[in-house]
Design an enzyme around this catalytic site. Sequence first.
Site, PDB file in Angstrom:
ATOM      1  CB  CYS A   1      31.785  -5.029 -41.258  1.00 27.74           C
ATOM      2  SG  CYS A   1      31.074  -3.428 -40.864  1.00 27.74           S
TER       3      CYS A   1
ATOM      4  CG  HIS B   1      35.501  -5.651 -38.812  1.00 32.93           C
ATOM      5  ND1 HIS B   1      35.769  -4.538 -39.577  1.00 32.93           N
ATOM      6  CD2 HIS B   1      34.255  -5.466 -38.293  1.00 32.93           C
ATOM      7  CE1 HIS B   1      34.733  -3.724 -39.534  1.00 32.93           C
ATOM      8  NE2 HIS B   1      33.803  -4.262 -38.762  1.00 32.93           N
TER       9      HIS B   1
ATOM     10  CG  ASN C   1      33.112  -0.635 -38.069  1.00 28.30           C
ATOM     11  OD1 ASN C   1      33.640  -0.939 -39.139  1.00 28.30           O
ATOM     12  ND2 ASN C   1      32.116  -1.310 -37.540  1.00 28.30           N
TER      13      ASN C   1
HETATM   14  O1  UT7 Z   1      31.141  -3.702 -37.995  1.00 28.40           O
HETATM   15  C1  UT7 Z   1      29.862  -4.241 -37.909  1.00 28.40           C
HETATM   16  C2  UT7 Z   1      29.734  -4.976 -36.669  1.00 28.40           C
HETATM   17  N1  UT7 Z   1      29.330  -4.097 -35.609  1.00 28.40           N
HETATM   18  C3  UT7 Z   1      29.762  -4.310 -34.408  1.00 28.40           C
HETATM   19  O2  UT7 Z   1      30.546  -5.196 -34.210  1.00 28.40           O
HETATM   20  C4  UT7 Z   1      29.195  -3.492 -33.311  1.00 28.40           C
HETATM   21  C5  UT7 Z   1      28.812  -4.401 -32.178  1.00 28.40           C
HETATM   22  N2  UT7 Z   1      28.272  -3.708 -31.016  1.00 28.40           N
HETATM   23  C6  UT7 Z   1      29.025  -2.889 -30.266  1.00 28.40           C
HETATM   24  O3  UT7 Z   1      30.158  -2.612 -30.551  1.00 28.40           O
HETATM   25  C7  UT7 Z   1      28.405  -2.367 -28.987  1.00 28.40           C
HETATM   26  O4  UT7 Z   1      27.192  -3.034 -28.754  1.00 28.40           O
HETATM   27  C8  UT7 Z   1      28.154  -0.829 -28.990  1.00 28.40           C
HETATM   28  C9  UT7 Z   1      29.476  -0.103 -28.918  1.00 28.40           C
HETATM   29  C10 UT7 Z   1      27.393  -0.443 -30.241  1.00 28.40           C
HETATM   30  C11 UT7 Z   1      27.341  -0.447 -27.757  1.00 28.40           C
HETATM   31  O5  UT7 Z   1      28.000  -0.888 -26.583  1.00 28.40           O
HETATM   32  P1  UT7 Z   1      27.179  -1.693 -25.458  1.00 28.40           P
HETATM   33  O6  UT7 Z   1      28.098  -1.926 -24.338  1.00 28.40           O
HETATM   34  O7  UT7 Z   1      26.546  -2.888 -26.131  1.00 28.40           O
HETATM   35  O8  UT7 Z   1      26.127  -0.626 -25.016  1.00 28.40           O
HETATM   36  P2  UT7 Z   1      24.528  -0.721 -25.074  1.00 28.40           P
HETATM   37  O9  UT7 Z   1      24.035  -0.656 -26.472  1.00 28.40           O
HETATM   38  O10 UT7 Z   1      24.085  -1.846 -24.225  1.00 28.40           O
HETATM   39  O11 UT7 Z   1      24.139   0.656 -24.372  1.00 28.40           O
HETATM   40  C12 UT7 Z   1      24.434   0.898 -22.989  1.00 28.40           C
HETATM   41  C13 UT7 Z   1      23.928   2.277 -22.632  1.00 28.40           C
HETATM   42  C14 UT7 Z   1      22.503   2.546 -23.111  1.00 28.40           C
HETATM   43  O12 UT7 Z   1      21.856   3.310 -22.130  1.00 28.40           O
HETATM   44  P3  UT7 Z   1      20.820   2.622 -21.095  1.00 28.40           P
HETATM   45  O13 UT7 Z   1      19.767   1.999 -21.960  1.00 28.40           O
HETATM   46  O14 UT7 Z   1      21.641   1.614 -20.359  1.00 28.40           O
HETATM   47  O15 UT7 Z   1      20.360   3.776 -20.287  1.00 28.40           O
HETATM   48  C15 UT7 Z   1      22.694   3.371 -24.345  1.00 28.40           C
HETATM   49  O16 UT7 Z   1      21.601   4.229 -24.621  1.00 28.40           O
HETATM   50  O17 UT7 Z   1      24.752   3.273 -23.289  1.00 28.40           O
HETATM   51  C16 UT7 Z   1      23.910   4.194 -23.973  1.00 28.40           C
HETATM   52  N3  UT7 Z   1      24.622   4.711 -25.137  1.00 28.40           N
HETATM   53  C17 UT7 Z   1      25.451   5.780 -25.087  1.00 28.40           C
HETATM   54  N4  UT7 Z   1      25.808   6.582 -24.089  1.00 28.40           N
HETATM   55  C18 UT7 Z   1      26.675   7.579 -24.358  1.00 28.40           C
HETATM   56  C19 UT7 Z   1      24.619   4.226 -26.410  1.00 28.40           C
HETATM   57  N5  UT7 Z   1      25.421   4.968 -27.186  1.00 28.40           N
HETATM   58  C20 UT7 Z   1      25.941   5.936 -26.388  1.00 28.40           C
HETATM   59  C21 UT7 Z   1      26.846   6.986 -26.618  1.00 28.40           C
HETATM   60  N6  UT7 Z   1      27.190   7.785 -25.583  1.00 28.40           N
HETATM   61  N7  UT7 Z   1      27.383   7.224 -27.840  1.00 28.40           N
END
Ligand code: UT7
Length: 325
Positions: free
Chosen positions: A115, A252, A282
């Site tokens: 990225c 980005h 992304n």
């Molecule tokens: O370009 C390369 C660089 N990449 C990035 O910059 C990505 C960086 N990370 C992010 O953008 C975020 O961490 C994400 C968008 C990937 C995730 O957001 P988050 O607020 O960090 O969520 P999380 O991973 O802490 O997940 C929260 C909850 C989890 O459930 P529990 O464990 O709290 O029950 C996940 O399983 O959301 C759940 N979850 C979803 N729920 C519905 C994860 N993906 C989904 C989904 N739909 N698609």
Amino acid sequence: MSVIRAVPIGVGHYLPSRVVENAEFEKWLDTNDEWIQARTGIQRRHFAADGELTSDLAYEAAVDALNDAGISASDIDAIVLATSTPDQTFPSTATKLQAKLGMKNGFAFDLQAVCAGFAYAATIANSLILSGQAKRILVIGAETFSRIMDWQDRTTCVLFGDGAGAMILEAQEGNGTPLDRGILSCDLHSDGHYNDILYVDGGVSSTQTTGVLKMQGREVFKHAVTKLASSGENALEAAGLTADDVSWIVPHQANLRIIKSTAQKMGVSMERVVVTVQDHGNTSAASIPLAMSVANKKGQIKRNDLLLTEAIGGGLAWGAVVLRW
Ligand code: UT7
């Protein structure tokens, strides 16, 4: 003092015609539009058609940029193409693009910094221009991340999209001050100790398969804001400028929350940030030139505006580039 600068003279982009809205994923995954929008800002993304290759996307973006610059492919001496989703293991997607453009001159190569690819590609192109190796360089970010998705993994497959963006840099004389047009500074970093928080689980020498993307999103998120803001500040300082001088941050486009927090940390208001993540998702190395081109076509960025681009991705690799439009 007269110096050589790498000045943007054209920008372009291409998005495949198929648009996939968030609601589409609800058909087979335990996810929903509300979660995706709230956590990422993404509403839709484009996916390449069957048989549509990264080099096809790159070609369309290149033609758009050449038209914007009012020059033809034979006026270009080099292509630097950032991608993590090449058409083939080799030859480079850049040489495939070179052939598609009908270029028989110059040189072309791929660069892989995931990225952060566009920040790396712009930095390398700048160095090639400053060292006199090339006069006009086509810098491209082109990706088909839909090819490396695990469609059963809701934590990753809703985040990415396909697309390409292109910028043409030309050697021009400047005065050696921060008021010059062109690239004013670059700041690159990587730390391979974080290989395992964002990677593809296949490869030529390991599994002989392509593999699918794996990400510990929360971990990447933690690194993103601090590293992006600090790299942006380094690049501004190296150019003799501050955040107050920035007309536009072109970040980005991974996550709206990262974009907002980074801008806030740098003291730049969201009115001065180009945001396209809602429509593109992304697109990895393509995201910055894509956003630049969209902003250019909308008339948001104007000649002499100061742009700060910053990106982070797998590696981890990250960086920032300051340029005057
Ligand atoms: O370009 C390369 C660089 N990449 C990035 O910059 C990505 C960086 N990370 C992010 O953008 C975020 O961490 C994400 C968008 C990937 C995730 O957001 P988050 O607020 O960090 O969520 P999380 O991973 O802490 O997940 C929260 C909850 C989890 O459930 P529990 O464990 O709290 O029950 C996940 O399983 O959301 C759940 N979850 C979803 N729920 C519905 C994860 N993906 C989904 C989904 N739909 N698609």
